[in-house]
Design an enzyme around this catalytic site. Structure first.
Site, PDB file in Angstrom:
ATOM      1  N   GLU A 298       3.141 -16.981 -18.190  1.00 44.22           N
ATOM      2  CA  GLU A 298       2.054 -17.880 -18.567  1.00 44.22           C
ATOM      3  C   GLU A 298       1.112 -17.219 -19.565  1.00 44.22           C
ATOM      4  O   GLU A 298       0.953 -16.003 -19.563  1.00 44.22           O
ATOM      5  CB  GLU A 298       1.252 -18.279 -17.316  1.00 44.22           C
ATOM      6  CG  GLU A 298       2.060 -19.151 -16.368  1.00 44.22           C
ATOM      7  CD  GLU A 298       1.330 -19.479 -15.064  1.00 44.22           C
ATOM      8  OE1 GLU A 298       1.554 -20.572 -14.539  1.00 44.22           O
ATOM      9  OE2 GLU A 298       0.559 -18.633 -14.566  1.00 44.22           O
TER      10      GLU A 298
ATOM     11  N   CYS B  23      -5.204 -15.405 -23.723  1.00 46.41           N
ATOM     12  CA  CYS B  23      -4.943 -14.391 -22.700  1.00 46.41           C
ATOM     13  C   CYS B  23      -3.423 -14.330 -22.536  1.00 46.41           C
ATOM     14  O   CYS B  23      -2.792 -15.327 -22.169  1.00 46.41           O
ATOM     15  CB  CYS B  23      -5.626 -14.824 -21.409  1.00 46.41           C
ATOM     16  SG  CYS B  23      -5.257 -13.773 -19.998  1.00 46.41           S
TER      17      CYS B  23
ATOM     18  N   CYS C 169       4.290  -8.240 -11.994  1.00 48.49           N
ATOM     19  CA  CYS C 169       3.538  -6.998 -12.144  1.00 48.49           C
ATOM     20  C   CYS C 169       3.875  -6.079 -10.983  1.00 48.49           C
ATOM     21  O   CYS C 169       4.064  -6.538  -9.858  1.00 48.49           O
ATOM     22  CB  CYS C 169       2.036  -7.280 -12.149  1.00 48.49           C
ATOM     23  SG  CYS C 169       1.020  -5.813 -12.488  1.00 48.49           S
TER      24      CYS C 169
ATOM     25  N   CYS D  14      -4.799 -10.103  -6.402  1.00 52.64           N
ATOM     26  CA  CYS D  14      -4.285 -10.710  -7.640  1.00 52.64           C
ATOM     27  C   CYS D  14      -2.977 -11.444  -7.354  1.00 52.64           C
ATOM     28  O   CYS D  14      -2.052 -10.879  -6.760  1.00 52.64           O
ATOM     29  CB  CYS D  14      -4.053  -9.616  -8.680  1.00 52.64           C
ATOM     30  SG  CYS D  14      -3.247 -10.185 -10.184  1.00 52.64           S
TER      31      CYS D  14
ATOM     32  N   CYS E 152      -8.415 -15.249 -14.397  1.00 50.38           N
ATOM     33  CA  CYS E 152      -7.952 -13.878 -14.173  1.00 50.38           C
ATOM     34  C   CYS E 152      -7.361 -13.723 -12.787  1.00 50.38           C
ATOM     35  O   CYS E 152      -7.990 -14.066 -11.787  1.00 50.38           O
ATOM     36  CB  CYS E 152      -9.124 -12.904 -14.288  1.00 50.38           C
ATOM     37  SG  CYS E 152      -9.330 -12.239 -15.915  1.00 50.38           S
TER      38      CYS E 152
HETATM   39  N1  SAH Z   1      -2.936  -5.308 -15.171  1.00 52.45           N
HETATM   40  C1  SAH Z   1      -4.090  -5.364 -16.010  1.00 52.45           C
HETATM   41  C2  SAH Z   1      -4.309  -6.702 -16.693  1.00 52.45           C
HETATM   42  C3  SAH Z   1      -4.109  -7.965 -15.910  1.00 52.45           C
HETATM   43  S1  SAH Z   1      -5.380  -8.665 -14.956  1.00 52.45           S
HETATM   44  C4  SAH Z   1      -5.313  -4.990 -15.214  1.00 52.45           C
HETATM   45  O1  SAH Z   1      -5.227  -4.897 -14.008  1.00 52.45           O
HETATM   46  O2  SAH Z   1      -6.340  -4.734 -15.821  1.00 52.45           O
HETATM   47  C5  SAH Z   1      -6.842  -8.859 -15.847  1.00 52.45           C
HETATM   48  C6  SAH Z   1      -8.080  -8.650 -14.976  1.00 52.45           C
HETATM   49  O3  SAH Z   1      -8.187  -9.650 -13.933  1.00 52.45           O
HETATM   50  C7  SAH Z   1      -8.070  -7.321 -14.248  1.00 52.45           C
HETATM   51  O4  SAH Z   1      -9.352  -6.742 -14.326  1.00 52.45           O
HETATM   52  C8  SAH Z   1      -7.751  -7.744 -12.827  1.00 52.45           C
HETATM   53  O5  SAH Z   1      -8.138  -6.776 -11.894  1.00 52.45           O
HETATM   54  C9  SAH Z   1      -8.519  -9.017 -12.718  1.00 52.45           C
HETATM   55  N2  SAH Z   1      -8.127  -9.845 -11.578  1.00 52.45           N
HETATM   56  C10 SAH Z   1      -6.942  -9.874 -10.949  1.00 52.45           C
HETATM   57  N3  SAH Z   1      -6.962 -10.767  -9.936  1.00 52.45           N
HETATM   58  C11 SAH Z   1      -8.189 -11.321  -9.944  1.00 52.45           C
HETATM   59  C12 SAH Z   1      -8.803 -12.328  -9.163  1.00 52.45           C
HETATM   60  N4  SAH Z   1      -8.155 -12.928  -8.185  1.00 52.45           N
HETATM   61  N5  SAH Z   1     -10.076 -12.649  -9.439  1.00 52.45           N
HETATM   62  C13 SAH Z   1     -10.744 -12.046 -10.458  1.00 52.45           C
HETATM   63  N6  SAH Z   1     -10.212 -11.110 -11.238  1.00 52.45           N
HETATM   64  C14 SAH Z   1      -8.943 -10.735 -10.985  1.00 52.45           C
END
Ligand code: SAH
Length: 365
Positions: free
Chosen positions: A107, A120, A127, A134, A358
């Site tokens: 996505e 994005c 992952c 997440c 996110c």
């Molecule tokens: N793997 C990378 C990029 C993907 S996620 C990373 O971890 O940075 C992008 C951002 O969204 C990251 O900061 C991640 O921690 C955050 N994120 C993941 N799940 C989330 C959620 N349920 N609510 C808010 N932010 C979240």
């Protein structure tokens, strides 16, 4: 058992066929020459693809028809098929579900703001980092995306914007964030090549501004040091989510390998070598990481560093008991960090209703 002669190339396992966007400009010229065409055809193709966002060879009328067909077949295989898109925020946030050549789903999310247009993108299908809050982390890693599969998400977003499909009329894509599915630094070479395609000037690439591209990472320390030496100046975001190792070990499991102080030292190295301020991502999870003492500890840790904090209200994911921190708790957390002179902002979370915010990307067909 008799061994069969290899009469055709073994397919590159999982990865899609070669695409123009996988290649640097010199590699494109070499590929075109190998196909028996003059090298300048590579520049023509590149101008069409990166300059005009055109990926249909039949529309490339500056190329002779036979050449279009041959080069198109060899260098512009379709990589992304749109299965569907969903919109929210009155059409200004749009999540697209893509099917890749092998049936894998990923996505991307396009977000229009008053002053910028951001896509994005995903860098992996699934992952492997297994962060428990997440959605992407719950299914594990399926495979890395190729450079072109990453670039195509950006080109498709730029095309959607340019053709005026978004409310507000035609627009130019300005920002790219690597905050979709996947850990970009776990797919290092392909992601770095994709960064080059995004920032290189046309016809080599899309010519986006380096600082308008953000790479977000859990903090894979050796890869961060390596990134600092690439000569790129993209914006770095580090997903910290806890200032102390005890809690971070559970929220970002790779912390058991590279703890908080090593991650911050690597981010400092990036800042020192690129001159770029980095951001610390911190999802606010009710009663988990939102205590005033943690705000204080985070502020103390970051004081004097070239960093700012970006708080993200947790986007709830299916099956999780966790929720976002209440507003007053968030306000107190902001104040606790700011008391140390550390800049802090709260992210506006787009796309929650379409599971496009996110950490909500799961790409379930
Ligand atoms: N793997 C990378 C990029 C993907 S996620 C990373 O971890 O940075 C992008 C951002 O969204 C990251 O900061 C991640 O921690 C955050 N994120 C993941 N799940 C989330 C959620 N349920 N609510 C808010 N932010 C979240």
């Amino acid at each position: 058992m008799t061994s069969l002669p290899l009469v055709f190339d073994a397919p590159r396992r999982g990865l899609p066929p070669r695409h123009l966007a996988d290649l640097s400009q010199p590699e494109r010229r070499a590929a075109v020459t190998d196909l028996g065409e003059p090298a300048f055809r590579a520049d023509q193709l590149s101008r069409q693809y990166f300059g005009r966002l055109e990926n249909r060879p039949e529309r490339m009328t500056d190329l002779p028809a036979a050449v279009r067909e041959r080069l198109g077949e060899a260098l512009l295989p379709p990589l992304l098929t749109e299965l569907r898109h969903v919109e929210t925020d009155r059409g200004s946030t749009r999540k697209t579900l893509w099917r890749l050549h092998d049936g894998t789903l990923v996505e991307s999310v396009l977000m229009r703001y008053s002053d910028r247009l951001t896509v994005c993108v995903s860098s992996q299908a699934g992952c492997g980092m297994a962060c428990p809050f997440c959605a992407t982390g719950q299914g594990g890693l399926r495979r890395n995306l190729s450079t072109a599969e990453i670039v195509e998400q950006v080109v498709a977003a730029a095309r959607t914007a340019a053709t005026g499909e978004l409310p507000g009329g035609p627009a130019r894509l300005s920002n790219v964030v690597f905050m979709g599915m996947g850990e970009p630094l776990a797919n290092y070479n392909r992601v770095v090549a994709a960064l080059h395609r995004l920032v290189d000037r046309a016809p080599a690439g899309l010519g986006l501004a380096q600082r308008s591209i953000t790479l977000s990472t859990v903090g894979l320390v050796p890869a961060l040091h390596r990134l600092a030496g690439e000569g790129l100046q993209v914006t770095l975001a580090v997903s910290l989510h806890a200032p102390d190792d005890e809690l971070r070990d559970t929220l970002v499991p790779v912390n058991t390998r590279w703890p908080v102080h090593e991650v911050l030292a690597a981010a400092d190295d990036y800042a020192a070598r690129t001159g770029r301020r980095y951001s610390i991502e911190y999802a606010m999870i009710r009663d988990v990481n939102d205590q005033p003492w943690r705000a204080d500890l985070l502020g103390r840790l970051l004081s004097g560093r070239l960093a700012h904090v970006n708080l993200i209200p947790l986007n709830p994911t299916p099956g999780s008991a966790w929720d976002a921190s209440p507003k007053p708790v968030e306000d107190r957390f902001v104040a606790g960090i700011a008391a140390h002179g550390v800049p802090v902002t709260v992210r506006d979370t787009r796309g929650r209703e379409i599971d496009g915010a996110c950490g909500q990307l799961a790409a379930i067909g």
